[in-house]
Motif scaffolding. Structure first.
Motif, mmCIF file in Angstrom:
data_model
loop_
_atom_site.group_PDB
_atom_site.id
_atom_site.type_symbol
_atom_site.label_atom_id
_atom_site.label_comp_id
_atom_site.label_asym_id
_atom_site.label_seq_id
_atom_site.Cartn_x
_atom_site.Cartn_y
_atom_site.Cartn_z
ATOM 1 N N SER A 1 6.537 8.048 -28.704
ATOM 2 C CA SER A 1 5.558 8.116 -29.783
ATOM 3 C C SER A 1 5.215 6.702 -30.245
ATOM 4 N N SER A 2 3.937 6.323 -30.103
ATOM 5 C CA SER A 2 3.510 4.981 -30.524
ATOM 6 C C SER A 2 3.623 4.819 -32.036
ATOM 7 N N HIS A 3 3.268 5.881 -32.783
ATOM 8 C CA HIS A 3 3.362 5.813 -34.247
ATOM 9 C C HIS A 3 4.788 5.460 -34.669
ATOM 10 N N VAL A 4 5.759 6.217 -34.143
ATOM 11 C CA VAL A 4 7.157 6.016 -34.530
ATOM 12 C C VAL A 4 7.674 4.687 -33.988
ATOM 13 N N MET A 5 7.325 4.376 -32.757
ATOM 14 C CA MET A 5 7.833 3.161 -32.112
ATOM 15 C C MET A 5 7.401 1.905 -32.865
ATOM 16 N N PHE B 1 6.984 15.986 -28.801
ATOM 17 C CA PHE B 1 8.260 16.676 -28.827
ATOM 18 C C PHE B 1 9.257 15.827 -29.614
ATOM 19 N N PRO B 2 10.283 16.435 -30.187
ATOM 20 C CA PRO B 2 11.255 15.649 -30.972
ATOM 21 C C PRO B 2 11.895 14.511 -30.187
ATOM 22 N N HIS B 3 12.223 14.737 -28.906
ATOM 23 C CA HIS B 3 12.895 13.669 -28.150
ATOM 24 C C HIS B 3 11.976 12.466 -27.942
ATOM 25 N N GLN B 4 10.664 12.680 -27.929
ATOM 26 C CA GLN B 4 9.731 11.568 -27.788
ATOM 27 C C GLN B 4 9.705 10.699 -29.037
ATOM 28 N N CYS B 5 9.842 11.326 -30.192
ATOM 29 C CA CYS B 5 9.906 10.567 -31.449
ATOM 30 C C CYS B 5 11.221 9.805 -31.567
#
Length: 387
Positions: A121-125, A188-192
Motif C-alpha cells: 500500500s503506497s498510502h501506508v508505506m 488486503f490487510p497483509h498489503q497494508c
C-alpha cells in the motif's frame, strides 16, 4: 503449486475480514473516505510538506528530508508493486468467484477503483516512513533542547508521557490509514502491514545514509546523476516489462473491467502518474541542492568553509520577520500550485504528464530555493541600502 494454494487461501480469509470491516455507516464511510483522500501521497506535496516547511525555519533541513523520503518511497512503491503484481480485493474477488463461490461481496466506494497494483500500500508505506522520521526528529530535538537547557528538563514521568504519546499518535495515524484502505476494498490487510514495515525500514535507511551531512559531501556531478537516475530507471523499468510481454498497465485494465462505475477510476491512481509525480519531485530536489550551493557561493563570496549544512549557513541569524515571510511565501506557493493542478489540460496524455512532472518539479523549487533565496537577496539589498 502448494505456495499458490496457500496464498489463495490467505486471500480468501482476508476477503472475509475485509467484509467484516465494512459496516454500512454514513459517518464512518465519510470519515474513512476523507482519510484516504488526505493520505494520498500525491496530494501531500500541496499541504503536508509546505505546512511543515512553513512551521520550520528555512535553516532546518527537516522539510527537505521529509519530501525526499516521501518521494523516494512513492517512487519505490510502484517498482515493488510491479515486482509483486499484487491484486486488489475488489477485482480479485470478481476474478476468482468461480473457484470460490462463497466469497462475500465487497462494497465499492468512490475510493475503491484504484488503478495500480495492490502490494504494498503506497498510502501506508509513504506515511509510515515519513511520520517515523518526523517523530524521531521531534524526539531528538526535544532531547537535545532538554540537555542544553537543564532548567527546562522535564520530570521523568512527563518525559515518558511525551515519548509514548508521540509513538501512540504515530501508531494511531498509521492504523487509521490502514483501516481506510481496507474499508474501501483497495488493499488486503497483509498489503497494508507490508507497506508499513517496508516503508519504515526504507525511511530509516534513507534518513541514516542520505542525511544532510552526506548530501553536503557529494560533488555536483553526483547530485546531477542522483537527479536523473529516478527518471531513467522508471522509464527503463516500464519498457523492460513491455519487452518481456509483461503488461505494466494490467492493473488499469482490471480496474476498468471490474469497477462498477468507470467514472470512479482516476488517472491519478495509475502507476505512470505516480512515477511522473515522484520523478518530478526528486528532479526538483536535486536542482534545489545545486541552487543552494550556488547561493552559498554568491552570498559568502566563495565556497562556504563552515561544516554547517547549506540550509543553516544560508538562513542562520535572520529575524523572525524573515521566517514569518518565508512561511507565508511557501504556503502561497502551495496554493498557487494546487490551483494550477486543476488547470492542467487533459486533451493529450503526453502534455498531461509533462505538466504534472513540471508541477511536482516546481514544488520543491519554490519551497526550498526560490522563496527563501529571493527573501535572502531582498534582505541583503535592504541592509546594503541602510549601510
Amino acid at each position: 503449486m502448494i505456495f499458490s494454494d496457500w496464498t489463495q487461501e490467505l486471500l480468501v480469509l482476508e476477503t472475509k475480514l475485509v467484509s467484516l470491516l465494512q459496516p454500512r455507516s454514513y459517518y464512518i464511510e465519510n470519515f474513512l473516505h476523507s482519510v484516504s483522500v488526505v493520505s494520498d501521497p500525491n496530494n501531500a506535496i500541496f499541504y503536508v510538506y509546505p505546512c511543515i516547511a512553513a512551521l520550520c525555519t528555512p535553516r532546518s533541513s527537516l522539510p527537505f528530508e521529509l519530501m525526499l523520503i516521501g518521494s523516494l518511497l512513492s517512487w519505490s512503491s510502484i517498482h515493488v508493486k510491479w515486482a509483486f503484481r499484487g491484486d486488489r480485493p475488489f477485482w480479485w474477488v470478481k476474478e476468482v468467484i468461480q473457484s470460490y463461490p462463497n466469497l462475500p461481496a465487497l462494497r465499492q466506494t468512490h475510493n475503491t477503483c484504484v488503478a495500480n497494483p495492490g502490494n504494498p500500500s503506497s498510502h501506508v508505506m509513504v506515511h509510515a516512513g515519513v511520520l517515523l522520521v518526523l517523530v524521531n526528529s521531534m524526539l531528538s530535538t526535544w532531547r537535545n533542547s532538554s540537555a542544553k537547557n537543564s532548567k527546562f528538563t522535564l520530570h521523568p514521568w512527563y518525559s515518558w508521557m511525551w515519548k509514548w504519546g508521540c509513538w501512540g499518535f504515530y501508531t494511531a495515524l498509521i492504523l487509521i490509514v490502514m483501516l481506510s484502505r481496507i474499508y474501501n476494498s483497495t488493499h488486503f490487510p497483509h498489503q497494508c502491514i507490508f507497506g508499513a514495515i517496508f516503508g519504515g525500514y526504507l525511511a530509516t535507511k534513507i534518513h541514516a545514509n542520505w542525511n544532510s551531512e552526506w548530501r553536503e559531501k557529494q560533488k555536483s556531478w553526483k547530485v546531477c546523476v542522483f537527479t536523473l537516475m529516478p527518471v531513467i530507471i522508471a522509464i527503463g523499468t516500464y519498457w523492460i516489462q513491455k519487452a518481456f510481454d509483461i503488461d505494466p498497465q494490467r492493473s488499469v485494465r482490471l480496474a476498468f473491467k471490474w469497477c462498477f462505475s468507470p467514472y470512479d477510476i482516476s488517472v491519478n491512481t495509475t502507476p505512470v502518474y505516480y512515477l511522473t509525480c515522484s520523478c518530478g519531485c526528486l528532479f526538483g530536489l536535486g536542482v534545489v541542492l545545486l541552487l543552494q550551493r550556488q547561493a552559498v557561493a554568491f552570498f559568502f563570496r566563495g565556497l562556504k568553509s563552515s561544516k554547517e549544512p547549506y540550509f543553516h549557513s544560508l538562513f542562520a541569524n535572520n529575524s523572525w520577520l524573515f521566517y514569518l515571510t518565508n512561511g507565508v511565501g511557501v504556503l502561497l506557493s502551495a496554493c498557487l500550485l494546487f490551483k494550477l493542478q486543476s488547470q492542467i489540460p487533459t486533451d493529450s496524455v503526453t502534455i498531461f504528464y509533462l505538466h504534472h512532472f513540471a508541477l511536482n518539479f516546481a514544488a520543491p523549487f519554490l519551497y526550498f530555493a526560490f522563496v527563501p533565496i529571493m527573501l535572502k537577496l531582498m534582505t541583503k539589498k535592504i541592509k546594503i541600502k541602510e549601510d
